[in-house]
Scaffold this active site. Structure first.
Site, PDB file in Angstrom:
ATOM      1  CD  GLU A  99      -3.045  -1.115   0.306  1.00 45.00           C
ATOM      2  OE1 GLU A  99      -3.139  -0.150  -0.484  1.00 45.00           O
ATOM      3  OE2 GLU A  99      -3.822  -2.089   0.301  1.00 45.00           O
TER       4      GLU A  99
HETATM    5  C1  LIG Z   1       3.089 -10.068   0.044  1.00 43.15           C
HETATM    6  C2  LIG Z   1       2.900  -8.970  -0.941  1.00 43.15           C
HETATM    7  C3  LIG Z   1       1.662  -8.736  -1.495  1.00 43.15           C
HETATM    8  C4  LIG Z   1       1.482  -7.737  -2.452  1.00 43.15           C
HETATM    9  N1  LIG Z   1       0.259  -7.589  -3.052  1.00 43.15           N
HETATM   10  C5  LIG Z   1       0.167  -6.789  -4.154  1.00 43.15           C
HETATM   11  C6  LIG Z   1      -1.028  -6.782  -4.954  1.00 43.15           C
HETATM   12  O1  LIG Z   1      -2.010  -7.476  -4.656  1.00 43.15           O
HETATM   13  N2  LIG Z   1      -1.049  -6.016  -6.070  1.00 43.15           N
HETATM   14  C7  LIG Z   1       0.008  -5.230  -6.438  1.00 43.15           C
HETATM   15  O2  LIG Z   1      -0.089  -4.558  -7.446  1.00 43.15           O
HETATM   16  N3  LIG Z   1       1.149  -5.199  -5.694  1.00 43.15           N
HETATM   17  C8  LIG Z   1       1.255  -5.970  -4.578  1.00 43.15           C
HETATM   18  N4  LIG Z   1       2.419  -5.974  -3.832  1.00 43.15           N
HETATM   19  C9  LIG Z   1       3.518  -5.122  -4.239  1.00 43.15           C
HETATM   20  C10 LIG Z   1       3.814  -4.004  -3.257  1.00 43.15           C
HETATM   21  O3  LIG Z   1       2.828  -3.029  -3.328  1.00 43.15           O
HETATM   22  C11 LIG Z   1       5.230  -3.498  -3.585  1.00 43.15           C
HETATM   23  O4  LIG Z   1       6.134  -4.488  -3.144  1.00 43.15           O
HETATM   24  C12 LIG Z   1       5.543  -2.162  -2.965  1.00 43.15           C
HETATM   25  O5  LIG Z   1       4.779  -1.161  -3.578  1.00 43.15           O
HETATM   26  C13 LIG Z   1       7.007  -1.803  -3.059  1.00 43.15           C
HETATM   27  O6  LIG Z   1       7.512  -1.983  -4.356  1.00 43.15           O
HETATM   28  P1  LIG Z   1       8.865  -2.818  -4.570  1.00 43.15           P
HETATM   29  O7  LIG Z   1       8.702  -4.087  -3.831  1.00 43.15           O
HETATM   30  O8  LIG Z   1       9.147  -2.877  -6.007  1.00 43.15           O
HETATM   31  O9  LIG Z   1       9.962  -1.968  -3.834  1.00 43.15           O
HETATM   32  P2  LIG Z   1      10.768  -0.707  -4.438  1.00 43.15           P
HETATM   33  O10 LIG Z   1       9.813   0.257  -5.028  1.00 43.15           O
HETATM   34  O11 LIG Z   1      11.880  -1.197  -5.268  1.00 43.15           O
HETATM   35  O12 LIG Z   1      11.347  -0.080  -3.107  1.00 43.15           O
HETATM   36  C14 LIG Z   1      12.543  -0.546  -2.487  1.00 43.15           C
HETATM   37  C15 LIG Z   1      12.952   0.467  -1.406  1.00 43.15           C
HETATM   38  O13 LIG Z   1      13.218   1.737  -2.019  1.00 43.15           O
HETATM   39  C16 LIG Z   1      12.402   2.740  -1.440  1.00 43.15           C
HETATM   40  N5  LIG Z   1      11.983   3.673  -2.483  1.00 43.15           N
HETATM   41  C17 LIG Z   1      11.444   3.387  -3.686  1.00 43.15           C
HETATM   42  N6  LIG Z   1      11.175   4.499  -4.361  1.00 43.15           N
HETATM   43  C18 LIG Z   1      11.533   5.530  -3.569  1.00 43.15           C
HETATM   44  C19 LIG Z   1      11.500   6.941  -3.703  1.00 43.15           C
HETATM   45  N7  LIG Z   1      10.987   7.557  -4.774  1.00 43.15           N
HETATM   46  N8  LIG Z   1      11.969   7.677  -2.693  1.00 43.15           N
HETATM   47  C20 LIG Z   1      12.453   7.097  -1.580  1.00 43.15           C
HETATM   48  N9  LIG Z   1      12.503   5.780  -1.385  1.00 43.15           N
HETATM   49  C21 LIG Z   1      12.049   4.987  -2.369  1.00 43.15           C
HETATM   50  C22 LIG Z   1      11.209   1.985  -0.851  1.00 43.15           C
HETATM   51  O14 LIG Z   1      10.614   2.716   0.215  1.00 43.15           O
HETATM   52  C23 LIG Z   1      11.871   0.708  -0.367  1.00 43.15           C
HETATM   53  O15 LIG Z   1      12.452   0.904   0.882  1.00 43.15           O
HETATM   54  C24 LIG Z   1       2.591  -6.942  -2.838  1.00 43.15           C
HETATM   55  C25 LIG Z   1       3.851  -7.157  -2.261  1.00 43.15           C
HETATM   56  C26 LIG Z   1       4.018  -8.173  -1.353  1.00 43.15           C
HETATM   57  C27 LIG Z   1       5.393  -8.439  -0.821  1.00 43.15           C
END
Ligand SMILES: Cc1cc2nc3c(=O)[nH]c(=O)nc-3n(C[C@H](O)[C@H](O)[C@H](O)COP(=O)(O)OP(=O)(O)OC[C@H]3O[C@@H](n4cnc5c(N)ncnc54)[C@H](O)[C@@H]3O)c2cc1C
Length: 592
Positions: free
Chosen positions: A402
């Site tokens: 979220e």
């Molecule tokens: C169990 C689980 C269920 C999920 N369910 C869904 C689902 O139903 N549908 C769906 O669409 N997604 C889903 N997700 C995805 C989830 O919303 C994402 O994992 C989340 O938005 C973070 O994206 P990422 O994992 O690519 O991390 P990244 O975006 O790569 O982030 C990695 C780190 O970098 C930081 N970061 C990234 N961008 C910035 C910025 N601009 N400024 C500062 N810091 C930053 C983040 O805070 C984090 O600490 C799910 C994930 C999990 C693990």
């Protein structure tokens, strides 16, 4: 007195009255009844299956989802016109809270009723709703939401999935991979985001049986193991053109507006999880004996129980205050207008800042609670047979999905700045006044006999402090401030803790004379215990921001202002902690 409906973020610019906040003590009988039904269902039917669910017995997850449908728990936010209950946000949050002890199941439930269902409710055409909504809100079909991709998480609009119109103009052909999709293993309908012609970000309703929709294997996760998480692979997936959801090229509106709802509901859900974990921790502390005494007799354990109680009280006060804001705002919209859902979403967006605050603050509170509960369980907290281990693992995801807590923190001052720049909120003017207040200390006596006078004076000072620090940051970085993440994060922490302290105080004040004297006194204790810690967080964040943005005399002046504005007389703190602990240990649960 007429209730005043504050704008989003306006709490930082004005004194808020207790009469303007909704509190859990204001729940109607109907709201309490629905909460009770949900609690009974979770306790009697879902919890006995919790181990099987954690072992990925998805048949049980689906069966409980269908039972939730029979009980009406999947239709709380759905329009009456389509057989839904269309209840207020306070009820919807209360249900999310009561489902939460079930961990993995509650994630499946939240994904289905939130991001799975709401895009269709808000943006679906009549034909789309006729076709799908009844199936979804009765639990006949399960829904999922596919935004994230392997290469784009926080940067959701960086999605690579494509949609190309077929030669006969009847289908879009979708290609790409969606990552981490909750409910994927058993979902029947997927809201999928893809770019038409690699450019126009658009949402599509994709049935599981559509040609070209494939699933990856189940992810092996740290926690919420009983929720299904898979890749959804679109391999020339044929989607009829009538299944475009909303307007072509406007998928970002769907993606982001639905996240606001996800954020306040997540706040409610993690609050429910924290209450449950706390209750289990207290029960264990009463059972476990060391040195011939139940460990709940030791001050070290009592303090943990008191602190957790105070934090959960603050978290609960905050989320239902937000529910009240949302419900009051949404009640002003005429249901008969053509663009009802457009206005409805603008209503929710008004409080996007508070939605992010709810997500971040409440998930951080849950993290603190589960950590302390593991500690209360000692070595047994580390062993799977005991519940604390699951709480600890299941908690972690809430600070990631979220919108990560970093992304949500950044949004808080970011959105405030944008609103200030648009002239919607007078931040600049108020910041000037705050700087004046910084330079001319007031020595007005406060009437300490008035309820919560000390905390209210503190809140006034903390708001001034926010304005001083944010004003200094804006002056230093000008329009580059959006890139100054370290400073923005510090500002977010100040704004979050102010909202939490204020919610805790106003709830306690509003309920003076309404709840028993004992409960009112315990609320005052919770306010003291929570405020003492929160003000330290604010002081540290403000000092950090001051060092980031100022130097020389200006820095010295702000640092001395921080000392003045964060002064909190917490006389009676130890007794307050002991009172809270004693009441919680006797009740063996969260006491408010
Ligand atoms: C169990 C689980 C269920 C999920 N369910 C869904 C689902 O139903 N549908 C769906 O669409 N997604 C889903 N997700 C995805 C989830 O919303 C994402 O994992 C989340 O938005 C973070 O994206 P990422 O994992 O690519 O991390 P990244 O975006 O790569 O982030 C990695 C780190 O970098 C930081 N970061 C990234 N961008 C910035 C910025 N601009 N400024 C500062 N810091 C930053 C983040 O805070 C984090 O600490 C799910 C994930 C999990 C693990």
């Amino acid at each position: 007195m007429e209730k005043k409906l504050l704008k989003g973020a306006e709490y930082l610019l004005t004194e808020v009255s207790k009469d303007d906040v909704f509190t859990p003590e204001d729940f109607s009988d109907e709201q309490k009844q629905i909460a009770e039904t949900t609690e009974e269902f979770v306790t009697n039917e879902v919890m006995p299956d919790i181990e099987a669910i954690d072992q990925q017995d998805f048949d049980k997850v689906v069966a409980h989802m269908k039972k939730s449908g029979e009980l009406g728990l999947l239709m709380i936010d759905a329009p009456e016109e389509y057989g839904g209950l269309e209840l207020d946000k306070a009820t919807s949050m209360l249900v999310a809270e009561k489902i939460a002890p079930s961990g993995s199941f509650s994630v499946a439930y939240a994904a289905h009723t939130g991001i799975g269902t709401l895009p269709l409710v808000y943006y679906g055409t009549k034909e789309q709703k006729d076709k799908y909504l009844e199936k979804i809100i009765t639990g006949e079909w399960i829904a999922a939401y596919c935004l994230t991709e392997p290469g784009s998480g926080s940067d959701a609009l960086g999605a690579k999935a494509t949609a190309t119109l077929s030669e006969d103009g009847k289908y879009y052909i979708l290609n790409g991979t969606k990552q981490f999709i909750t409910n994927a293993g058993f979902a029947d309908l997927f809201t999928v985001f893809a770019k038409i012609d690699k450019e126009h970000f658009t949402a599509f309703l994709v049935e599981r049986t559509f040609e070209g929709l494939e699933l990856g294997p189940e992810e092996k996760k740290m926690g919420i193991k009983g929720s299904s998480t898979r890749q959804v692979i679109l391999n020339n997936c044929k989607v009829p053109v009538e299944n475009v959801l909303g307007e072509v090229g406007k998928g970002h509106k769907i993606a982001f507006n639905v996240l606001n709802v996800g954020r306040f509901k997540l706040g409610a859900a993690v609050n429910g999880a924290a209450k449950y974990a706390l209750s289990e921790g207290i029960k264990y502390a009463n059972e476990r004996k060391q040195f011939n005494l139940p460990i709940s007799k030791f001050g070290a354990i009592k303090e943990k129980i008191a602190d957790m109680t105070a934090y959960v009280y603050a978290s609960e006060s905050l989320i239902y205050r937000l529910a009240g804001l949302l419900d009051d705002k949404l009640a002003t919209i005429d249901k008969n207008i053509d663009n009802y859902y457009e206005e409805y979403q603008k209503g929710i967006e008004e409080y996007a800042i508070e939605c992010s605050i709810s997500k971040v603050f409440c998930s951080d509170v849950l993290a603190k609670v589960v950590d302390e509960v593991v500690q209360i369980f000692g070595g047994y907290g580390f062993i799977q047979e005991y519940p604390a281990e699951r709480f600890y693992r299941d908690e972690r995801i809430n600070r990631i999905f979220e919108g990560t807590n970093e992304v949500n923190r950044l949004l808080i001052p970011g959105m405030m700045l944008r609103r200030a720049m648009k002239g919607e909120l007078p931040f600049q003017k108020e910041a000037m006044k705050a700087i004046e207040a910084l330079m001319t200390p007031s020595f007005d006596e406060i009437d300490t006999d008035a309820p919560f006078a000390v905390e209210k004076e503190l809140l006034k000072n903390l708001k001034t402090l926010y304005l001083v620090v944010s004003g200094a940051a804006a002056q230093k970085f000008m329009d580059k401030i959006v890139k100054e993440q370290e400073t923005l994060l510090a500002l977010a922490d100040i704004a979050i803790q102010i909202f939490a302290i204020e919610s805790a105080v106003l709830r306690a004040e509003k309920n003076l004379g309404k709840v028993t004297e004992k409960k009112a006194a315990l609320m005052a204790d919770a306010v003291k215990v929570f405020t003492f810690d929160a003000v330290e967080i604010i002081a540290k964040a403000a000092r950090k921001a001051a060092f980031f943005v100022e130097e020389g005399d200006n820095l010295m002046m702000i640092l001395s202002g921080i000392r003045r504005f964060t002064k909190y007389d917490a006389t009676g703190l130890l007794q307050a902690k002991r009172n809270l602990a004693a009441a919680a240990i006797e009740a063996e649960k969260y006491i408010f």
